[in-house]
Design an enzyme around this catalytic site. Structure first.
Site, mmCIF file in Angstrom:
data_model
loop_
_atom_site.group_PDB
_atom_site.id
_atom_site.type_symbol
_atom_site.label_atom_id
_atom_site.label_comp_id
_atom_site.label_asym_id
_atom_site.label_seq_id
_atom_site.Cartn_x
_atom_site.Cartn_y
_atom_site.Cartn_z
ATOM 1 N N GLY A 1 0.787 -1.222 0.000
ATOM 2 C CA GLY A 1 0.000 0.000 0.000
ATOM 3 C C GLY A 1 0.817 1.269 0.000
ATOM 4 N N CYS B 1 -27.756 -9.709 -15.577
ATOM 5 C CA CYS B 1 -27.283 -9.328 -16.907
ATOM 6 C C CYS B 1 -28.313 -9.731 -17.963
ATOM 7 C CB CYS B 1 -25.954 -10.014 -17.196
ATOM 8 S SG CYS B 1 -25.391 -9.892 -18.898
ATOM 9 N N CYS C 1 -26.531 -12.719 -20.362
ATOM 10 C CA CYS C 1 -26.141 -14.033 -19.850
ATOM 11 C C CYS C 1 -26.844 -14.391 -18.540
ATOM 12 C CB CYS C 1 -24.635 -14.127 -19.681
ATOM 13 S SG CYS C 1 -24.025 -13.203 -18.276
ATOM 14 N N CYS D 1 -23.234 -7.424 -18.493
ATOM 15 C CA CYS D 1 -21.985 -7.566 -17.754
ATOM 16 C C CYS D 1 -20.953 -6.569 -18.275
ATOM 17 C CB CYS D 1 -21.371 -8.950 -17.967
ATOM 18 S SG CYS D 1 -22.288 -10.276 -17.224
ATOM 19 N N CYS E 1 -19.077 -12.666 -19.623
ATOM 20 C CA CYS E 1 -20.401 -12.760 -20.229
ATOM 21 C C CYS E 1 -20.392 -13.770 -21.392
ATOM 22 C CB CYS E 1 -20.814 -11.384 -20.735
ATOM 23 S SG CYS E 1 -22.573 -11.205 -21.050
#
Lengths: 316, 262
Positions: free
Chosen positions: A45, A254, A257, A279, A285
Site C-alpha cells: 500500500g 445481466c 447471460c 456484464c 459474459c
C-alpha cells in the site's frame, strides 16, 4: 517474468519493431521499475516513487500500467488487457497490440488463460489465481489529494498513519447524500497500515482485492508512483460504524447471460428509453453464454446485434 | 476541573530566544502558565509577539531555551524533544490554535460539521451519528444555528467563521489554546460578541489560553495576566488590571495612554 535480453521473437517482416528492446523499455529502466515493484510489495500500500518514462502514448492512457507490465513481462507470458471490463475498447486494443508488436508475447481475452492482466478500472469477475498478476492503471495514486493538496503534508500523514482526514471525506458524503456516495476509487486500508486508492475501480470490486490470490501491482505514470498488494493481504474498505461499507446492488441480472452479482453496464438501445444492463466483464459474459446461460433480453434484436456483430460495438 | 487544583504549572518557558540571523525575534522570555489561566501577550507590531507564539506552539524552533509542557499523564516534556508524531497528536488533541484569519484554520472545502468533526475522526471516532451530535452541540455552544451544520464555511460571515474555528479547536477538550489576534479583522460589535463568548467558554472549560493581541481592550477583557513586549524583550509583566491601571514602564504607559477614547 524473468529478465529477458533482446527481442528474438519479433516477426522478421516487422523490421522497425524488431529494433525495440523486448517489451519496449530498455533493461536498465526495467530494472529500476522492478526495484520499485519489489519495494512496493515489501510495504503493501505504500506509494513508491519511480522514474517514470515517456511512453509512446498519452498520459491517461495507462502509461504507468504499461511500464509495470513491460517490466514484469517475460517471453512465456500471456497477456490480457481490459478497459472497464471490456477486451475490445480502444485503450485495451491499443495496449494489447503495443505489446504484441514490441514484445511478441501471446495475448488472450480469456481471464483464465492470462498470466498477466493489465486493467483499466475493473477487476475480472472470475476469481484470479496465485500464478496470475493483475496490473492496474492509476491516474491519481494519492487518496488524500483532494483533501490535502500539499504533497509534503500527505506524505507526513502516511508516515504517521494520520488518516482522520479520509473519514472527513466519507462524513461529507453522508452529510450531503445520506449515505457514503463514493462509488469508485473507494479508499482502503491495506494490511492495517497504509490507506490506499485502489485506482478508479468501482467499489463493487473492493471485496475482490481483499485476500486476493493474485499479486496486484498499481502503476501511475504521470504521478510517478508504483504500489502493490501482495497475494493474500488484508484490505479493508474504510467506513463508519453506523454506515458500514457496502457494494452496489443491481435490480436485475445481466440481460445477455443472466448473471447475478456481477457489475453491470447500461447500454442505451434507442432514443425511446430502451436500455439493457449487461456484464461489464465481456469475457465473463461470453463464457457464460457459451455455457448455455441466457438472460431475459438475449433474444432481443438489439442484444443479438451486440453479441454477433464485430466486437467493439458494445463499448460503453 | 481537578486539573485546576493542580499545584504545578501547565507550561514552563525558560530563557526562550529566537534569532533571525543577527536580528532578534524574541529574547530571554521566561514565564509559567497555570491551568485555567489566560495570559495576554501585548506589544506593537514587530515586538516579537508572534515569534514567541510560534515558538511556544512548536511551529518555530527557538534558537535557545526550553519549553516544557505537562502532558495529560502529569509528566513534563520538552516540546522540542517530542517526536513529530507525538507533537502532532498533542496539537490536535490537547492543544488548539486559533488563527487570526479563520481560513488558515478551517477546511473551506468541507461543511461546518466536518470541520468540527475532523479532530474527532483524527483521534479515531468512527461513529457518524455521534460525531454529528457532538458537532451540533459545539456549533450551538459557539452560537451557530444547528441547521447550518451542512453549510460550507465559505457561506459564513467573518465572525461565524471565527466562531467555527474556535469550536473546531475545542471539540477534543484541549487544555491549552493559542490565539493569534482572534478578533483582528472583525467589526466592533462582532468583536464584543466573540469576546463575550470566549470569556464564557474559557471559564466554563477551565482552559489555559495564550492570546497575542495588540488590542489592550481584548487583553483587559479576557486575560488574567499580561506580558508586554518591545523589541523582542519582555519589559513588563503582571496582573492585567494592575499593569493596565498602573503601568510602570514608560513604554507601557505610552501604550495605555494611546488608546483612543470616544
Amino acid at each position: 517474468m524473468t529478465s529477458s535480453v533482446r527481442t528474438v521473437e519479433a516477426a522478421p517482416d516487422q523490421s522497425t519493431e524488431s529494433q525495440y528492446n523486448f517489451a519496449y523499455l530498455d533493461e536498465q529502466t526495467k530494472r529500476m521499475i522492478r526495484r520499485a515493484i519489489l519495494k512496493g510489495i515489501a510495504i503493501p500500500g505504500y506509494q513508491v516513487p519511480f522514474a517514470s518514462r515517456e511512453m509512446p502514448m498519452p498520459y491517461g492512457w495507462g502509461t504507468g500500467g504499461v511500464q509495470v507490465t513491460a517490466a514484469i513481462l517475460g517471453q512465456e507470458d500471456t497477456l490480457k488487457v481490459i478497459d472497464q471490463g471490456s477486451d475490445d475498447t480502444t485503450n485495451a486494443v491499443s495496449i494489447r497490440s503495443f505489446f504484441e508488436k514490441t514484445a511478441g508475447v501471446k495475448t488472450t481475452t480469456a481471464t483464465a488463460d492470462a498470466s498477466i492482466i493489465q486493467t483499466r478500472h475493473r477487476i475480472p469477475e472470475a476469481s484470479l489465481r496465485e500464478d496470475q498478476i493483475i496490473v492496474f492503471q492509476v491516474p491519481i495514486p494519492e487518496p488524500l489529494r483532494f483533501l490535502e493538496p500539499r504533497e509534503t503534508e500527505t506524505r507526513t500523514m502516511h508516515a504517521l498513519k494520520e488518516y482522520g482526514l479520509m473519514h472527513v471525506k466519507l462524513y461529507e458524503d453522508i452529510a450531503r447524500n445520506g449515505r457514503i456516495a463514493t462509488t469508485y476509487a473507494y479508499p482502503v486500508e491495506v494490511n492495517d497500515r497504509y490507506v490506499m486508492d485502489p485506482s478508479p475501480t468501482p467499489k463493487f470490486d473492493n471485496p475482490k482485492i481483499d485476500e486476493m490470490a493474485a499479486l496486484q501491482l498499481y502503476g501511475a505514470g504521470r504521478e510517478k508512483r508504483i504500489y502493490a498488494i501482495p497475494p493474500f493481504t488484508k484490505v479493508k474498505s474504510l467506513d463508519f460504524d453506523d454506515h458500514p461499507f457496502e457494494v452496489q446492488k443491481f435490480e436485475r441480472p445481466c440481460g445477455l447471460c443472466g448473471a447475478a452479482n456481477v457489475y453491470l453496464d447500461e447500454v442505451i438501445l434507442d432514443d425511446k428509453g430502451g436500455r439493457m444492463f449487461v456484464c461489464s466483464d465481456t469475457d465473463y459474459c461470453e463464457e457464460r453464454r457459451e455455457a448455455g446461460h441466457l438472460g431475459d433480453m438475449a433474444a432481443d434484436p438489439a442484444a443479438v446485434s451486440l453479441t454477433t456483430s464485430t466486437a467493439g460495438q458494445d463499448a460503453s | 476541573m481537578s486539573d485546576m487544583m493542580n499545584d504545578e504549572p501547565l507550561l514552563r518557558v525558560s530563557e526562550i530566544t529566537k534569532l533571525y540571523g543577527n536580528r532578534i525575534g524574541c529574547q530571554n522570555v521566561d514565564f509559567e502558565l497555570w491551568p485555567g489561566e489566560v495570559l495576554a501577550v501585548v506589544g506593537e507590531s514587530g515586538s516579537g509577539k508572534s515569534t514567541l507564539l510560534n515558538c511556544l506552539s512548536t511551529r518555530l524552533e527557538p534558537t535557545s531555551g526550553m519549553i516544557e509542557y505537562r502532558m495529560r499523564d502529569g509528566v513534563f516534556r520538552n516540546l522540542y524533544k517530542l517526536t513529530e508524531a507525538e507533537r502532532r497528536l498533542l496539537m490536535r488533541t490537547d492543544w488548539g490554535f486559533v488563527h487570526q484569519n479563520p481560513a488558515d484554520g478551517l477546511r473551506l472545502a468541507v461543511s461546518a460539521g466536518a470541520n468540527v468533526g475532523e479532530r474527532l475522526m483524527a483521534v479515531g471516532q468512527r461513529h457518524y451519528g455521534q460525531i454529528r451530535d457532538t458537532a451540533t452541540d459545539w456549533l450551538e455552544r459557539v452560537e451557530i444555528a444547528a441547521d447550518r451544520i451542512d453549510d460550507n464555511p465559505r457561506a459564513f460571515s467573518g465572525g461565524m467563521r471565527q466562531r467555527l474555528q474556535i469550536a473546531r479547536n475545542l471539540v477534543t477538550h484541549p487544555r491549552l489554546i493559542f490565539m493569534d489576534e482572534p478578533t483582528g479583522g472583525l467589526d466592533v460589535s462582532v468583536q464584543a460578541r466573540l469576546l463575550d463568548m470566549l470569556r464564557r467558554l474559557v471559564a466554563d472549560l477551565g482552559l489555559a489560553v495564550i492570546i497575542v493581541t495588540h488590542d489592550l481592550a481584548v487583553a483587559r477583557l479576557l486575560s488574567h495576566r499580561i506580558v508586554v513586549m518591545r523589541h523582542g524583550n519582555v519589559i513588563e509583566t503582571g496582573l492585567t488590571d494592575q499593569v493596565l491601571d498602573d503601568p510602570r514602564e514608560p513604554y507601557t504607559q505610552l501604550l495605555v495612554s494611546s488608546i483612543l477614547q470616544v
